[in-house]
Each structure stands twice: as structure tokens, then as C-alpha cells.
Design a protein around this motif. Structure first.
Motif, PDB file in Angstrom:
ATOM      1  N   PRO A   1      27.718  42.385  36.104  1.00  0.00           N
ATOM      2  CA  PRO A   1      28.669  41.709  35.211  1.00  0.00           C
ATOM      3  C   PRO A   1      28.038  40.493  34.557  1.00  0.00           C
ATOM      4  CG  PRO A   1      29.214  41.304  37.516  1.00  0.00           C
ATOM      5  CD  PRO A   1      28.158  42.352  37.507  1.00  0.00           C
ATOM      6  N   GLU A   2      28.519  40.167  33.362  1.00  0.00           N
ATOM      7  CA  GLU A   2      27.948  39.039  32.626  1.00  0.00           C
ATOM      8  C   GLU A   2      28.197  37.720  33.349  1.00  0.00           C
ATOM      9  OE1 GLU A   2      29.400  39.092  28.653  1.00  0.00           O
ATOM     10  OE2 GLU A   2      28.578  41.064  28.187  1.00  0.00           O
TER      11      GLU A   2
ATOM     12  N   ASP B   1      41.494  34.745  36.323  1.00  0.00           N
ATOM     13  CA  ASP B   1      40.240  34.505  35.628  1.00  0.00           C
ATOM     14  C   ASP B   1      39.336  35.725  35.809  1.00  0.00           C
ATOM     15  OD1 ASP B   1      41.018  31.958  34.887  1.00  0.00           O
ATOM     16  OD2 ASP B   1      40.247  31.054  36.741  1.00  0.00           O
ATOM     17  N   PRO B   2      38.459  35.976  34.853  1.00  0.00           N
ATOM     18  CA  PRO B   2      37.575  37.152  34.981  1.00  0.00           C
ATOM     19  C   PRO B   2      36.853  37.230  36.317  1.00  0.00           C
ATOM     20  CG  PRO B   2      37.364  36.199  32.789  1.00  0.00           C
ATOM     21  CD  PRO B   2      38.248  35.271  33.566  1.00  0.00           C
ATOM     22  N   LYS B   3      36.454  36.074  36.856  1.00  0.00           N
ATOM     23  CA  LYS B   3      35.733  36.079  38.134  1.00  0.00           C
ATOM     24  C   LYS B   3      36.609  36.515  39.303  1.00  0.00           C
ATOM     25  CE  LYS B   3      36.592  31.149  38.983  1.00  0.00           C
ATOM     26  NZ  LYS B   3      37.497  31.344  40.117  1.00  0.00           N
ATOM     27  N   ASP B   4      37.947  36.397  39.135  1.00  0.00           N
ATOM     28  CA  ASP B   4      38.871  36.746  40.220  1.00  0.00           C
ATOM     29  C   ASP B   4      39.435  38.164  40.104  1.00  0.00           C
ATOM     30  OD1 ASP B   4      38.686  34.275  41.491  1.00  0.00           O
ATOM     31  OD2 ASP B   4      40.212  33.379  40.180  1.00  0.00           O
TER      32      ASP B   4
ATOM     33  N   PRO C   1      37.969  41.196  40.300  1.00  0.00           N
ATOM     34  CA  PRO C   1      37.610  42.133  41.380  1.00  0.00           C
ATOM     35  C   PRO C   1      38.399  41.892  42.670  1.00  0.00           C
ATOM     36  CG  PRO C   1      35.644  41.345  40.264  1.00  0.00           C
ATOM     37  CD  PRO C   1      36.781  40.528  39.740  1.00  0.00           C
ATOM     38  N   GLN C   2      38.596  40.611  43.029  1.00  0.00           N
ATOM     39  CA  GLN C   2      39.357  40.311  44.248  1.00  0.00           C
ATOM     40  C   GLN C   2      40.823  40.699  44.102  1.00  0.00           C
ATOM     41  OE1 GLN C   2      38.210  38.411  47.538  1.00  0.00           O
ATOM     42  NE2 GLN C   2      39.657  40.097  47.638  1.00  0.00           N
ATOM     43  N   GLY C   3      41.393  40.415  42.920  1.00  0.00           N
ATOM     44  CA  GLY C   3      42.786  40.791  42.681  1.00  0.00           C
ATOM     45  C   GLY C   3      42.967  42.296  42.697  1.00  0.00           C
ATOM     46  N   ALA C   4      42.028  43.012  42.071  1.00  0.00           N
ATOM     47  CA  ALA C   4      42.104  44.481  42.055  1.00  0.00           C
ATOM     48  C   ALA C   4      41.964  45.037  43.466  1.00  0.00           C
ATOM     49  CB  ALA C   4      41.011  45.045  41.148  1.00  0.00           C
ATOM     50  N   ALA C   5      41.076  44.429  44.259  1.00  0.00           N
ATOM     51  CA  ALA C   5      40.862  44.907  45.625  1.00  0.00           C
ATOM     52  C   ALA C   5      42.123  44.723  46.478  1.00  0.00           C
ATOM     53  CB  ALA C   5      39.683  44.172  46.261  1.00  0.00           C
ATOM     54  N   LEU C   6      42.737  43.552  46.390  1.00  0.00           N
ATOM     55  CA  LEU C   6      43.956  43.297  47.158  1.00  0.00           C
ATOM     56  C   LEU C   6      45.080  44.233  46.726  1.00  0.00           C
ATOM     57  CD1 LEU C   6      43.943  39.393  47.311  1.00  0.00           C
ATOM     58  CD2 LEU C   6      43.732  40.958  49.239  1.00  0.00           C
ATOM     59  N   ASN C   7      45.174  44.471  45.416  1.00  0.00           N
ATOM     60  CA  ASN C   7      46.221  45.360  44.908  1.00  0.00           C
ATOM     61  C   ASN C   7      45.994  46.794  45.387  1.00  0.00           C
ATOM     62  OD1 ASN C   7      48.635  45.348  43.244  1.00  0.00           O
ATOM     63  ND2 ASN C   7      47.513  46.683  41.849  1.00  0.00           N
ATOM     64  N   ASN C   8      44.739  47.232  45.371  1.00  0.00           N
ATOM     65  CA  ASN C   8      44.432  48.583  45.852  1.00  0.00           C
ATOM     66  C   ASN C   8      44.678  48.720  47.351  1.00  0.00           C
ATOM     67  OD1 ASN C   8      43.635  49.792  43.398  1.00  0.00           O
ATOM     68  ND2 ASN C   8      41.638  48.801  43.505  1.00  0.00           N
TER      69      ASN C   8
ATOM     70  N   LEU D   1      53.652  37.873  32.037  1.00  0.00           N
ATOM     71  CA  LEU D   1      52.816  39.065  32.052  1.00  0.00           C
ATOM     72  C   LEU D   1      51.569  38.908  31.193  1.00  0.00           C
ATOM     73  CD1 LEU D   1      55.790  41.495  31.724  1.00  0.00           C
ATOM     74  CD2 LEU D   1      54.486  41.045  33.776  1.00  0.00           C
ATOM     75  N   SER D   2      51.343  37.719  30.705  1.00  0.00           N
ATOM     76  CA  SER D   2      50.157  37.517  29.878  1.00  0.00           C
ATOM     77  C   SER D   2      49.166  36.636  30.621  1.00  0.00           C
ATOM     78  CB  SER D   2      50.554  36.859  28.548  1.00  0.00           C
ATOM     79  OG  SER D   2      51.070  35.563  28.789  1.00  0.00           O
ATOM     80  N   ASP D   3      48.021  36.419  30.027  1.00  0.00           N
ATOM     81  CA  ASP D   3      47.016  35.573  30.668  1.00  0.00           C
ATOM     82  C   ASP D   3      47.399  34.111  30.507  1.00  0.00           C
ATOM     83  OD1 ASP D   3      44.888  37.494  31.461  1.00  0.00           O
ATOM     84  OD2 ASP D   3      45.042  37.974  29.337  1.00  0.00           O
ATOM     85  N   HIS D   4      47.141  33.305  31.524  1.00  0.00           N
ATOM     86  CA  HIS D   4      47.407  31.871  31.431  1.00  0.00           C
ATOM     87  C   HIS D   4      46.341  31.099  32.186  1.00  0.00           C
ATOM     88  CE1 HIS D   4      49.002  32.324  35.497  1.00  0.00           C
ATOM     89  NE2 HIS D   4      49.842  33.236  35.031  1.00  0.00           N
TER      90      HIS D   4
END
Length: 514
Positions: free
Chosen positions: A184-185, A383-386, A388-395, A511-514
Motif C-alpha cells: 500500500p502507498e 482513516d485509510p491506515k485504519d 484494514p483493521q476495521g475490515a478485519a474486525l467487521n469480518n 455514513l460519509s467520511d469525517h
């Protein structure tokens, strides 16, 4: 653009492969049991071991990505998953198979969350709904076709091919990702290894998953080890949460749950996991055990809904893109699932394939409509850096929801079956003219076929008992479908949490980015 498309298809295929393996084994347990000379109870550890490994690895995926590098970790996980899939097929005894199955689950843990992160990265922020829809296809299709694919392979080939089928797919995924997948960038430095966090997570989640997978089989708290593991899970998870919020380098960054979007999505994803996995379990068993369908016929029941669900996922992404409220879409999707549950709870033993297929369409489209806004909601506001962690917890919440759903449904089926059987048997008395006539008719039938009075009477009573057993099973399955539908119905008020406003800000801000 062509390389991005190839990579997109590849990582989604990897996620589908991992999710298929959560349920593909279910219908082959009896064949494995006979072939390996093991009891069915011991063989069911093949399912439990994979689920435990998955649910331990998924939440620490983000940490492992930082520590090992996303590209290295992902490709390594694909290779491990593929290798241990092959070794599962080679296993010559049950406990060797269970061990390889656990290691396969360890490898498979990365294929879900990292795949999702890569899919999101391949799309610009304004098209994340499309990314959610494409990834949602894998999330939905995998568990749905798993039992059917497993049944087909077992029926026409042999159970080891359930695992061998992963080998060419896994090799292809590894090669393509080696050529196309990049780091990732936005790069982050990995902190010290949180060994205590890893240990507490493995103990807490592993114990909980074992209790959920094995509780019903061993009569829950009648078994001492279930009691011990329940206490271990409670204190293990409690200490894990305390430690992860205290330490500076947590293996699982629970602080991302401060995002209201992620917290709400995680709860609703847990509930959707209950519906997804429990309905995938109930329907094939209902069709095959009670209606006499073959695995192939059962697969045809699920096929129209699965195809329409793919369209539903893309349409829901388009609607979100055009500003349709995610809350409205989630509500519609949940009501469609409730409608499916209501219809299935009123089926009889005369139910046709068409009736079941029509009901399954409501299920498929309902879950599809729910999946995209929930997936988007989970990572919006992070945030973009978070991500992967958010997706992992959701999964992880989806997997745990599936485990809770299966444990709940299995226990409920057993209890309701006992209740219905008792009710039906209590009506078979000499005072009930209908029961007396049924026994008399069966006796006369068997006597006409050459049996003596005593033997004909015994066979008549067995025939009545068979009818009672089948009817009590049917009624318990009807009740189970209704219960799962009620779980969805009673969860709808949670959506009101997304309607809260801050200083006059509309719900879309939530539901939007903040």
C-alpha cells in the motif's frame, strides 16, 4: 487498467475460496467418518478447527500486515492455505486431518480482510460502493454454494477432492499476486509484538468458538469442558479488551471502534452473519433430509437466488452512489429476509422445489441489499491506515455471527423437536379415533402383504413413529426459520442509532467520511 481487473478478480476469488471452505465440509462429514474410521462427533472437529483458526487470525491480520508486509503476508497465507488444503486431502486419520484443517484456517485468515482492503484500494473513494458490491459477491456466494459444492463433489467423486479443488486456484492466486500485488502507498511502522494480546485473543476467541461449535453436540453445560471453556472465554476476552485498550502497541486496535459507523456496522454484520450461515445450514438439510432432494437438486434450489443476488449487489451499489439512504436499503434487505423466514416457516412436507426457490430468492436479494451498505458503513469514517483493521474486525463479527447462529439454531432445533414430538405422541392414544384408525390402516396394509397380526401391528407402530418423527422434524425446522427471521426483525430498531443528528447534521454525514 487490465492489470487492476486481473488483480481484482484474483483477490475476490481468494476470498470466495476461503469462505467456501467454511461450509464445504458440512455435507461430507459422514463420508469422512466412514473412510477414516472415526466417529461423527470426532469428525465434526474438522469444521471446528477451521472456524477456530479463522476467528483467531482474522482480527490480527492488520498487525501481521504491518509486521510482515502486506504482499509477503498475503502471498504466504495463500501458499499456506493451498499447501494445507492438499495435506487435508492426504490425511490418513481423523486427528491428522483436524491438525491440517486448523493450519489451513490459519492460512485462510488473511484471504478475507486483506482481499477486502485490496479491493477498496483499487477503487477511488467515490466508487467504494462498487468495491463493496464486488467484494460482497464473494461474501455472499462463498458460504451459499459451499454445502452444495461439497455435496456434489462427495456424490460424484470423493471427499479429498473437497480440499484438492483449492490447489489450482491457490497456485493461480499466488502467482498473479506475486506479479501484480504491491505494498500500500501509505506505510506504517509496526510496533513491538504484543505477545500478551495475541495469547489472550487466542485463548478467549478460541475458547468461545469451541463452545459455540461443540456446545450443542455435548449438551452444553452438562459437559465440564464446556463450562471450563465458557469461563475461560469470558475472562480471556475481558482481559484482552482491557489490555488492548491499555497498551501502546495493540495487536488489535480496538480504538477504531470509536467510529460509530464501524460499531453499528459490526453489530449489524454480526446479525447478517447469523442469517447468512444459519439459513445456509438449514435449507440444504431441510431439502435433503425431509424432502429427499439430492445435493445436486439442492444446489439448483440455491442457484437462482445466488444469481439474482449478484445483480442485487450491483444495483444496491448504484443506488448508494445515487444518494439512496443506506438505512432505507438495510431496512428493505432485512424485511426481505424476514419474508423468506416467514415463508419457510410455513412449508410442509409437500413443498415443491419452486416454492423453496422463490423463498430463497427473497433471502438472497435481502442479504445482498444489506451487504453493500454494511460493508461501506464499516470502513466509512476510518482513516485509510485504519481500514484494514476495521475490515478485519467487521469480518470477524460476521464469522462470529455465523457461529452464534449455527449454535443457536442447532440447540433450538433439538429443543423444539423434543417439544413437538412429545406433543404429537401424547395424541396417539386409544381415546383418539384418528390415531386408532391410522394404526389400524397400517396394520391392515402390512397384513395384506403377508405379515401376521402381531408383526403387522409392530410394523404399523413403527410406521406411525416414523410419521411422528418426520412431522416433529418439520415443525422444528419451521420454528427455526421463524426464530432467525425474528432476530432480523427485532434488530431493526438498531438502525435508529444511525438517525441521530449532531448539530443539525443529516444522517448522510453518519455514513460519509469525517
Amino acid at each position: 487498467m487490465k492489470k487492476k481487473t486481473i488483480l481484482l478478480v484474483t483477490v475476490i476469488a481468494a476470498a470466495v475460496m476461503e469462505l467456501i471452505d467454511t461450509s464445504i465440509v458440512n455435507v461430507a462429514l459422514s463420508h469422512m467418518s466412514g473412510n477414516l474410521g472415526a466417529t461423527l462427533e470426532d469428525t465434526s472437529w474438522v469444521i471446528t478447527a477451521y472456524a477456530i483458526a479463522n476467528v483467531i487470525v482474522i482480527p490480527i491480520t492488520s498487525f501481521l500486515v504491518l509486521k510482515l508486509g502486506r504482499r509477503n503476508y498475503y502471498i504466504g497465507s495463500v501458499i499456506a492455505f493451498t499447501f494445507f488444503s492438499f495435506m487435508c486431502g492426504q490425511a490418513s486419520n481423523i486427528w491428522t486431518l483436524v491438525a491440517f484443517r486448523f493450519l489451513q484456517g490459519i492460512g485462510g485468515g488473511a484471504l478475507l480482510s486483506v482481499s477486502q482492503a485490496v479491493v477498496f484500494e483499487l477503487f477511488p473513494k467515490e466508487k467504494r460502493n462498487v468495491a463493496s458490491a464486488l467484494f460482497g459477491i464473494g461474501v455472499f456466494v462463498g458460504p451459499t454454494i459451499g454445502p452444495t459444492l461439497g455435496g456434489y463433489i462427495t456424490e460424484f467423486y470423493d471427499w479429498p477432492w473437497i480440499f484438492y479443488i483449492n490447489v489450482p486456484i491457490g497456485i493461480s492466486v499466488a502467482v498473479i499476486c506475486y506479479l501484480l500485488l504491491k505494498e500500500p502507498e501509505i506505510k506504517q511502522e509496526a510496533g513491538k509484538v504484543d505477545w500478551l494480546g495475541i495469547f489472550l485473543l487466542a485463548v478467549g476467541v478460541g475458547s468461545l468458538q469451541t463452545v459455540l461449535e461443540r456446545g450443542e453436540t455435548d449438551d452444553w453445560f452438562e459437559a465440564n469442558y464446556i463450562i471450563l471453556l465458557s469461563v475461560t472465554a469470558f475472562f480471556g476476552l475481558l482481559l484482552f479488551i482491557w489490555w488492548e485498550l491499555k497498551t501502546n502497541n495493540p495487536v488489535v486496535n480496538l480504538r477504531v471502534l470509536k467510529s460509530k459507523n464501524l460499531s453499528l456496522a459490526a453489530i449489524l454484520t454480526f446479525i447478517s452473519g447469523v442469517g447468512l450461515f444459519s439459513s445456509v445450514f438449514l435449507t440444504p438439510v431441510f431439502a435433503q433430509r425431509l424432502l429427499g432432494f439430492t445435493p445436486t437438486q439442492t444446489g439448483l434450489l440455491l442457484l437462482p437466488g445466488a444469481l439474482l443476488a449478484i445483480g442485487g449487489l450491483m444495483i444496491s451499489a448504484t443506488l448508494l452512489q445515487r444518494g439512496v439512504s443506506p438505512i432505507v436499503m438495510i431496512t428493505i434487505g432485512m424485511f426481505l429476509f424476514v419474508l423468506f423466514s416467514w415463508q419457510m416457516s410455513h412449508l410442509s412436507l409437500d413443498a415443491s422445489a419452486g416454492m423453496i426457490t422463490n423463498s430463497l430468492i427473497y433471502r438472497a436479494v435481502g442479504l445482498a441489499v444489506v451487504t453493500v451498505p454494511l460493508t461501506t458503513l464499516a470502513v466509512s469514517g476510518l482513516d485509510p491506515k485504519d481500514i484494514p483493521q476495521g475490515a478485519a474486525l467487521n469480518n470477524m463479527m460476521r464469522q462470529l455471527g455465523g457461529s452464534f447462529g449455527l449454535a443457536m439454531v442447532n440447540t433450538y432445533l433439538t429443543n423444539r423437536n423434543a417439544v413437538h414430538r412429545t406433543d404429537l405422541v401424547s395424541n396417539i392414544t386409544v381415546d383418539n379415533p384418528l390415531a386408532v384408525k391410522r394404526v389400524s390402516d397400517y396394520t391392515a396394509y402390512f397384513m395384506q402383504h403377508g405379515f401376521g397380526m402381531f408383526e403387522a401391528k409392530q410394523k404399523a407402530l413403527k410406521a406411525v413413529d416414523f410419521v411422528v418423527t418426520k412431522q416433529s422434524n418439520l415443525m422444528s425446522y419451521n420454528d427455526a426459520y421463524l426464530m432467525v427471521g425474528l432476530v432480523f426483525l427485532f434488530s431493526l430498531p438498531l438502525l435508529l442509532l444511525a438517525r441521530r443528528r449532531k448539530a443539525g447534521v443529516q444522517v448522510k454525514v453518519v455514513l460519509s467520511d469525517h
